[in-house]
Design an enzyme around this catalytic site. Structure first.
Site, PDB file in Angstrom:
ATOM      1  N   LYS A  26      47.739  46.712 -14.088  1.00 41.33           N
ATOM      2  CA  LYS A  26      47.802  45.369 -13.507  1.00 41.33           C
ATOM      3  C   LYS A  26      49.083  45.308 -12.683  1.00 41.33           C
ATOM      4  O   LYS A  26      50.042  46.043 -12.957  1.00 41.33           O
ATOM      5  CB  LYS A  26      47.843  44.316 -14.619  1.00 41.33           C
ATOM      6  CG  LYS A  26      47.419  42.942 -14.194  1.00 41.33           C
ATOM      7  CD  LYS A  26      45.933  42.728 -14.363  1.00 41.33           C
ATOM      8  CE  LYS A  26      45.523  41.331 -13.926  1.00 41.33           C
ATOM      9  NZ  LYS A  26      44.110  41.064 -14.188  1.00 41.33           N
TER      10      LYS A  26
ATOM     11  N   VAL B 150      32.453  31.410 -11.726  1.00 46.52           N
ATOM     12  CA  VAL B 150      31.633  31.985 -12.795  1.00 46.52           C
ATOM     13  C   VAL B 150      30.758  30.917 -13.449  1.00 46.52           C
ATOM     14  O   VAL B 150      29.539  31.058 -13.547  1.00 46.52           O
ATOM     15  CB  VAL B 150      32.525  32.660 -13.866  1.00 46.52           C
ATOM     16  CG1 VAL B 150      31.674  33.186 -15.011  1.00 46.52           C
ATOM     17  CG2 VAL B 150      33.346  33.786 -13.262  1.00 46.52           C
ATOM     18  N   GLY B 151      31.384  29.834 -13.911  1.00 50.23           N
ATOM     19  CA  GLY B 151      30.685  28.836 -14.727  1.00 50.23           C
ATOM     20  C   GLY B 151      29.487  28.218 -14.031  1.00 50.23           C
ATOM     21  O   GLY B 151      28.438  28.008 -14.638  1.00 50.23           O
TER      22      GLY B 151
HETATM   23  P1  NAI Z   1      37.653  29.385 -10.966  1.00 49.84           P
HETATM   24  O1  NAI Z   1      39.064  29.070 -10.709  1.00 49.84           O
HETATM   25  O2  NAI Z   1      36.721  29.596  -9.812  1.00 49.84           O
HETATM   26  O3  NAI Z   1      36.977  28.273 -11.907  1.00 49.84           O
HETATM   27  C1  NAI Z   1      37.614  27.698 -12.987  1.00 49.84           C
HETATM   28  C2  NAI Z   1      37.043  26.294 -13.142  1.00 49.84           C
HETATM   29  O4  NAI Z   1      37.591  25.712 -14.321  1.00 49.84           O
HETATM   30  C3  NAI Z   1      37.383  25.378 -11.981  1.00 49.84           C
HETATM   31  O5  NAI Z   1      36.215  24.728 -11.521  1.00 49.84           O
HETATM   32  C4  NAI Z   1      38.374  24.405 -12.600  1.00 49.84           C
HETATM   33  O6  NAI Z   1      38.320  23.114 -11.996  1.00 49.84           O
HETATM   34  C5  NAI Z   1      37.920  24.374 -14.034  1.00 49.84           C
HETATM   35  N1  NAI Z   1      38.917  23.893 -14.991  1.00 49.84           N
HETATM   36  C6  NAI Z   1      40.260  24.035 -14.965  1.00 49.84           C
HETATM   37  N2  NAI Z   1      40.825  23.425 -16.005  1.00 49.84           N
HETATM   38  C7  NAI Z   1      39.813  22.873 -16.724  1.00 49.84           C
HETATM   39  C8  NAI Z   1      39.750  22.096 -17.911  1.00 49.84           C
HETATM   40  N3  NAI Z   1      40.856  21.737 -18.566  1.00 49.84           N
HETATM   41  N4  NAI Z   1      38.547  21.699 -18.351  1.00 49.84           N
HETATM   42  C9  NAI Z   1      37.417  22.037 -17.690  1.00 49.84           C
HETATM   43  N5  NAI Z   1      37.423  22.757 -16.559  1.00 49.84           N
HETATM   44  C10 NAI Z   1      38.605  23.167 -16.072  1.00 49.84           C
HETATM   45  O7  NAI Z   1      37.677  30.682 -11.910  1.00 49.84           O
HETATM   46  P2  NAI Z   1      36.488  31.681 -12.211  1.00 49.84           P
HETATM   47  O8  NAI Z   1      36.582  32.855 -11.307  1.00 49.84           O
HETATM   48  O9  NAI Z   1      35.217  30.929 -12.325  1.00 49.84           O
HETATM   49  O10 NAI Z   1      36.908  32.224 -13.656  1.00 49.84           O
HETATM   50  C11 NAI Z   1      36.664  31.462 -14.811  1.00 49.84           C
HETATM   51  C12 NAI Z   1      37.265  32.180 -16.002  1.00 49.84           C
HETATM   52  O11 NAI Z   1      36.690  33.478 -16.122  1.00 49.84           O
HETATM   53  C13 NAI Z   1      38.767  32.397 -15.902  1.00 49.84           C
HETATM   54  O12 NAI Z   1      39.328  32.317 -17.190  1.00 49.84           O
HETATM   55  C14 NAI Z   1      38.882  33.832 -15.391  1.00 49.84           C
HETATM   56  O13 NAI Z   1      40.092  34.433 -15.787  1.00 49.84           O
HETATM   57  C15 NAI Z   1      37.712  34.471 -16.093  1.00 49.84           C
HETATM   58  N6  NAI Z   1      37.201  35.650 -15.423  1.00 49.84           N
HETATM   59  C16 NAI Z   1      36.758  35.600 -14.123  1.00 49.84           C
HETATM   60  C17 NAI Z   1      36.286  36.721 -13.500  1.00 49.84           C
HETATM   61  C18 NAI Z   1      35.748  36.689 -12.104  1.00 49.84           C
HETATM   62  O14 NAI Z   1      35.178  37.707 -11.664  1.00 49.84           O
HETATM   63  N7  NAI Z   1      35.855  35.594 -11.386  1.00 49.84           N
HETATM   64  C19 NAI Z   1      36.273  38.038 -14.182  1.00 49.84           C
HETATM   65  C20 NAI Z   1      36.685  37.975 -15.576  1.00 49.84           C
HETATM   66  C21 NAI Z   1      37.158  36.829 -16.146  1.00 49.84           C
END
Ligand code: NAI
Length: 358
Positions: free
Chosen positions: A79, A183-184
């Site tokens: 990293k 992701v979500g």
């Molecule tokens: P992102 O930044 O696109 O989405 C995160 C979402 O969570 C945003 O919509 C944000 O508004 C929301 N959020 C923030 N605080 C919150 C809270 N207190 N309550 C509810 N929602 C909240 O990130 P992404 O890429 O979707 O990643 C999501 C998770 O998955 C992160 O923890 C990331 O580290 C992990 N991850 C992502 C990967 C990827 O390929 N994008 C790979 C492996 C892990």
């Protein structure tokens, strides 16, 4: 051991890089190259001290080694962190100066996106080094890894359902999804297509409104979503969501999501087992993105069909980890660590230090 070496804690190598002209300061940590080159993203973050940056990069690089080992990849774990505020300090020159540090490691470390860096940034870094993945598809990279991360998480969730209810189908299940980002939201779409009932939470009202309108999801606040009376709780936003408070309120049978470091402490993994809740270890189910960027290193380059097939094998890996947890009476999180350590020891012994091609 004393001084900086005491911090290393089993890491192979730590490299500091700086370029006074652009203000670039970075630390690259290589936990292990036992299974192959150390792949892991570049985090661009305004750390309050150099020590905080070092602690973070050591922790993150170790986690990458475990994730890659568990995913069955021929990759070690590494990293990098760039110290600074990405909004203020990022520039083409700074990213290219960083790319030169990566290149100086001749492929022992391969970089990708992380917090504070985008596929566009990686395309800039890649102008100085062959050892950068995760750029946009138009720049020769594999693009947004969120899609494959969501797919792997979905595959993992189905494997958990099979374990708990005897069928992988999530069609008649109620899933509580926390976080509707890259992701979500994709995960929610797949669950909806299967017929699952959804309750969602995000701090971004546009994201929740989209899910309510398009997927018929119920919306609750971020601090309530874990406590919903659902079959599955899926954290896809923050780390540390499974803590003492959440544990007391969980009503689900399965916790399966993509967020990194979901357990606030290791003991919460044991507590979930005691509560009869199946926890899908985060780095096992969220490996789809890593599988995707790793594929860029394959001879002939990235192939979507291969990435999908390898991501689908997350179900097999998870079943192996869950069986290990049962037979060795471990929490599922501890079983994942043991699974990774065994592979690093057994297969890594065959390879020793990975040498870059001449
Ligand atoms: P992102 O930044 O696109 O989405 C995160 C979402 O969570 C945003 O919509 C944000 O508004 C929301 N959020 C923030 N605080 C919150 C809270 N207190 N309550 C509810 N929602 C909240 O990130 P992404 O890429 O979707 O990643 C999501 C998770 O998955 C992160 O923890 C990331 O580290 C992990 N991850 C992502 C990967 C990827 O390929 N994008 C790979 C492996 C892990």
């Amino acid at each position: 051991m004393e001084g900086p070496f005491r911090m290393l804690d089993g890491h192979e190598q730590v490299v500091y890089g700086s370029d006074p002209q652009t203000g670039m300061r970075c630390i690259i940590a290589i936990y292990s190259t036992a299974l192959g080159p150390a792949l892991g993203g570049t985090r661009f973050y305004p750390y309050t001290s150099e020590n905080d940056a070092l602690v973070d990069v050591l922790r993150l690089s170790r986690a990458m080694a475990y994730k890659a080992a568990c995913a069955g990849l021929d990759l070690g774990g590494g990293k990098a962190v760039i110290l600074g505020d990405p909004a203020r300090d990022k520039s083409e020159a700074l990213l290219r100066a960083y790319g030169r540090v990566v290149e100086s490691l001749s492929g022992r470390y391969v970089t990708a996106c992380d917090v504070g860096t985008s596929p566009g940034d990686l395309a800039v870094v890649a102008r100085e080094t062959r050892w950068a993945t995760g750029a946009d598809a138009v720049e020769g990279g594999s693009g947004d890894s969120g899609i494959m991360t969501a797919y792997g998480t979905y595959v993992g969730m189905r494997a958990c359902a099979e374990r708990v209810w005897g069928s992988p189908s999530l069609g008649n299940r109620h899933v509580a999804v926390q976080g509707l980002g890259k992701v979500g939201r994709r995960l929610a779409e797949k669950l909806h297509a299967d017929g699952a009932k959804l309750t969602v939470a995000d701090v971004d009202d546009t994201a929740t409104a989209w899910c309510a309108e398009r997927l018929g999801a119920d919306v609750v606040s971020g601090d309530k979503i874990h406590a919903i009376d659902a079959d599955v709780f899926s954290p896809n936003a923050l780390g540390g969501v499974i803590d003492d408070g959440a544990l007391a309120e969980l009503q689900c049978r399965i916790v399966a999501g993509a967020a990194n470091n979901q357990l606030a402490e290791a003991r919460h993994g044991d507590a979930l087992t005691v509560a009869g809740i199946l926890y899908a270890p985060d780095y096992v189910v969220n490996a789809g993105g890593l599988i995707q960027v790793a594929d860029e290193l394959q001879p002939g380059g990235y192939r979507l069909e291969r990435v999908r097939a390898r991501t689908e094998r997350i179900a097999d890996r998870l079943h192996e980890v869950l069986t290990l947890a049962e037979t060795e009476r471990l929490s599922t999180a501890a079983a994942a660590d043991r699974f990774a350590e065994r592979r690093m020891a057994a297969v890594g012994r065959l390879r020793r230090f990975w040498l870059p091609p001449r």
